[in-house]
Design a protein around this motif. Structure first.
Motif, PDB file in Angstrom:
ATOM      1  N   THR A 230      44.519  45.477  53.625  1.00 36.14           N
ATOM      2  CA  THR A 230      45.088  44.384  53.025  1.00 36.14           C
ATOM      3  C   THR A 230      45.152  44.761  51.316  1.00 36.14           C
ATOM      4  O   THR A 230      44.163  44.515  50.478  1.00 36.14           O
ATOM      5  CB  THR A 230      44.065  43.224  53.343  1.00 36.14           C
ATOM      6  OG1 THR A 230      44.026  43.133  54.722  1.00 36.14           O
ATOM      7  CG2 THR A 230      44.676  42.111  52.977  1.00 36.14           C
ATOM      8  N   PHE A 231      46.447  44.635  51.052  1.00 38.92           N
ATOM      9  CA  PHE A 231      46.250  45.140  49.556  1.00 38.92           C
ATOM     10  C   PHE A 231      46.046  44.211  48.575  1.00 38.92           C
ATOM     11  O   PHE A 231      45.271  44.399  47.762  1.00 38.92           O
ATOM     12  CB  PHE A 231      47.998  45.282  49.430  1.00 38.92           C
ATOM     13  CG  PHE A 231      48.273  45.836  48.169  1.00 38.92           C
ATOM     14  CD1 PHE A 231      49.098  44.831  47.094  1.00 38.92           C
ATOM     15  CD2 PHE A 231      48.615  47.262  47.668  1.00 38.92           C
ATOM     16  CE1 PHE A 231      49.512  45.450  45.853  1.00 38.92           C
ATOM     17  CE2 PHE A 231      48.706  47.544  46.345  1.00 38.92           C
ATOM     18  CZ  PHE A 231      49.273  46.625  45.411  1.00 38.92           C
ATOM     19  N   ASP A 232      46.072  42.851  48.937  1.00 43.15           N
ATOM     20  CA  ASP A 232      45.552  41.948  47.975  1.00 43.15           C
ATOM     21  C   ASP A 232      44.173  41.772  47.806  1.00 43.15           C
ATOM     22  O   ASP A 232      43.501  41.350  46.638  1.00 43.15           O
ATOM     23  CB  ASP A 232      46.033  40.372  48.493  1.00 43.15           C
ATOM     24  CG  ASP A 232      47.607  40.222  48.456  1.00 43.15           C
ATOM     25  OD1 ASP A 232      47.966  39.226  48.995  1.00 43.15           O
ATOM     26  OD2 ASP A 232      48.265  41.217  48.007  1.00 43.15           O
TER      27      ASP A 232
ATOM     28  N   SER B  25      43.903  43.999  39.652  1.00 41.50           N
ATOM     29  CA  SER B  25      43.550  43.279  40.729  1.00 41.50           C
ATOM     30  C   SER B  25      43.548  41.642  40.707  1.00 41.50           C
ATOM     31  O   SER B  25      43.873  41.233  39.337  1.00 41.50           O
ATOM     32  CB  SER B  25      42.013  43.469  41.133  1.00 41.50           C
ATOM     33  OG  SER B  25      40.966  42.932  40.317  1.00 41.50           O
ATOM     34  N   ASP B  26      43.615  41.164  41.671  1.00 41.19           N
ATOM     35  CA  ASP B  26      43.759  39.669  41.499  1.00 41.19           C
ATOM     36  C   ASP B  26      42.901  39.054  40.750  1.00 41.19           C
ATOM     37  O   ASP B  26      42.943  37.939  40.253  1.00 41.19           O
ATOM     38  CB  ASP B  26      43.998  38.985  43.005  1.00 41.19           C
ATOM     39  CG  ASP B  26      45.244  39.240  43.635  1.00 41.19           C
ATOM     40  OD1 ASP B  26      45.661  39.120  44.779  1.00 41.19           O
ATOM     41  OD2 ASP B  26      46.388  39.794  42.839  1.00 41.19           O
TER      42      ASP B  26
ATOM     43  N   SER C 271      51.844  45.448  39.390  1.00 45.68           N
ATOM     44  CA  SER C 271      51.812  45.252  40.883  1.00 45.68           C
ATOM     45  C   SER C 271      53.046  44.424  41.354  1.00 45.68           C
ATOM     46  O   SER C 271      53.281  43.545  40.909  1.00 45.68           O
ATOM     47  CB  SER C 271      50.680  45.014  41.590  1.00 45.68           C
ATOM     48  OG  SER C 271      50.392  43.723  41.197  1.00 45.68           O
ATOM     49  N   ASP C 272      53.478  44.900  42.635  1.00 48.97           N
ATOM     50  CA  ASP C 272      54.320  44.281  43.633  1.00 48.97           C
ATOM     51  C   ASP C 272      53.820  44.149  44.784  1.00 48.97           C
ATOM     52  O   ASP C 272      53.709  44.962  45.654  1.00 48.97           O
ATOM     53  CB  ASP C 272      55.761  45.005  43.553  1.00 48.97           C
ATOM     54  CG  ASP C 272      56.800  44.033  44.198  1.00 48.97           C
ATOM     55  OD1 ASP C 272      56.510  43.258  44.985  1.00 48.97           O
ATOM     56  OD2 ASP C 272      58.151  44.338  44.167  1.00 48.97           O
ATOM     57  N   ASN C 273      52.925  42.848  44.820  1.00 48.12           N
ATOM     58  CA  ASN C 273      52.189  43.014  46.092  1.00 48.12           C
ATOM     59  C   ASN C 273      53.264  42.718  47.265  1.00 48.12           C
ATOM     60  O   ASN C 273      52.727  42.977  48.489  1.00 48.12           O
ATOM     61  CB  ASN C 273      51.441  41.409  45.985  1.00 48.12           C
ATOM     62  CG  ASN C 273      50.374  41.544  45.146  1.00 48.12           C
ATOM     63  OD1 ASN C 273      50.164  42.537  44.583  1.00 48.12           O
ATOM     64  ND2 ASN C 273      49.365  40.641  45.317  1.00 48.12           N
TER      65      ASN C 273
ATOM     66  N   ASN D  90      53.309  46.239  48.338  1.00 48.79           N
ATOM     67  CA  ASN D  90      52.128  46.998  48.350  1.00 48.79           C
ATOM     68  C   ASN D  90      52.131  48.310  47.398  1.00 48.79           C
ATOM     69  O   ASN D  90      51.779  49.279  47.742  1.00 48.79           O
ATOM     70  CB  ASN D  90      52.036  47.485  49.723  1.00 48.79           C
ATOM     71  CG  ASN D  90      51.162  46.455  50.893  1.00 48.79           C
ATOM     72  OD1 ASN D  90      51.276  45.031  50.279  1.00 48.79           O
ATOM     73  ND2 ASN D  90      50.828  46.804  51.842  1.00 48.79           N
TER      74      ASN D  90
ATOM     75  N   VAL E 298      51.767  49.572  43.341  1.00 49.76           N
ATOM     76  CA  VAL E 298      51.218  49.506  41.949  1.00 49.76           C
ATOM     77  C   VAL E 298      52.155  50.521  40.978  1.00 49.76           C
ATOM     78  O   VAL E 298      52.215  51.678  41.307  1.00 49.76           O
ATOM     79  CB  VAL E 298      49.913  49.700  41.662  1.00 49.76           C
ATOM     80  CG1 VAL E 298      49.400  49.569  40.449  1.00 49.76           C
ATOM     81  CG2 VAL E 298      48.910  48.412  42.402  1.00 49.76           C
TER      82      VAL E 298
END
Length: 123
Positions: A28-30, A52-53, A72-74, A77, A79
């Motif tokens: 889970t990328f986020d 990171s978030d 990043s482009d969530n 997925n 960076v």
């Protein structure tokens, strides 16, 4: 299967730019912090930037401040490491790494690593 795949490296003249990509899959990328590290021949691996978030973006290397940025482009997925005004001393293998416990400059802190992409800057 967890995978981090870097791309975008290559040979560039001093003063040029490159954008590296790190595509993540299998987790889970986020929920992860993603960092960029580099390792020059005969030197230890060093942390460059992290995102990171929870931490936002963190820079670890004074020598790249103002020249390198991380984003990043969530949705993808992915960076990115945008590298501008490259110098011969930036020559290294660049790795991305993922951590479940936030950004850290420690190599051992990170759970997963990509295979690396070579960046060579000629003078």
């Amino acid at each position: 299967e967890v995978q981090l795949v870097e791309s975008g490296g290559g040979l560039v003249q001093a003063g040029g730019s490159l954008r590296l990509s790190c595509v993540a899959s299998g987790f889970t990328f986020d929920d992860y912090a993603i960092g960029w590290f580099r390792q020059a021949p005969g030197k230890e691996r060093e942390a460059v930037l992290c995102i990171s978030d929870s931490d936002g973006t963190i820079g670890y290397l004074a020598s790249v401040k103002g020249r390198f940025t991380i984003s990043s482009d969530n949705a993808k997925n992915t960076v990115y490491l945008q590298m501008n005004i490259l110098k011969p001393e930036d020559t290294a293998v660049y790795y991305c790494a993922a951590s479940t416990t936030g950004c850290s400059p420690s190599v051992t802190w990170n759970d997963y690593w990509g295979q690396g992409t070579q960046v060579t800057v000629s003078s």
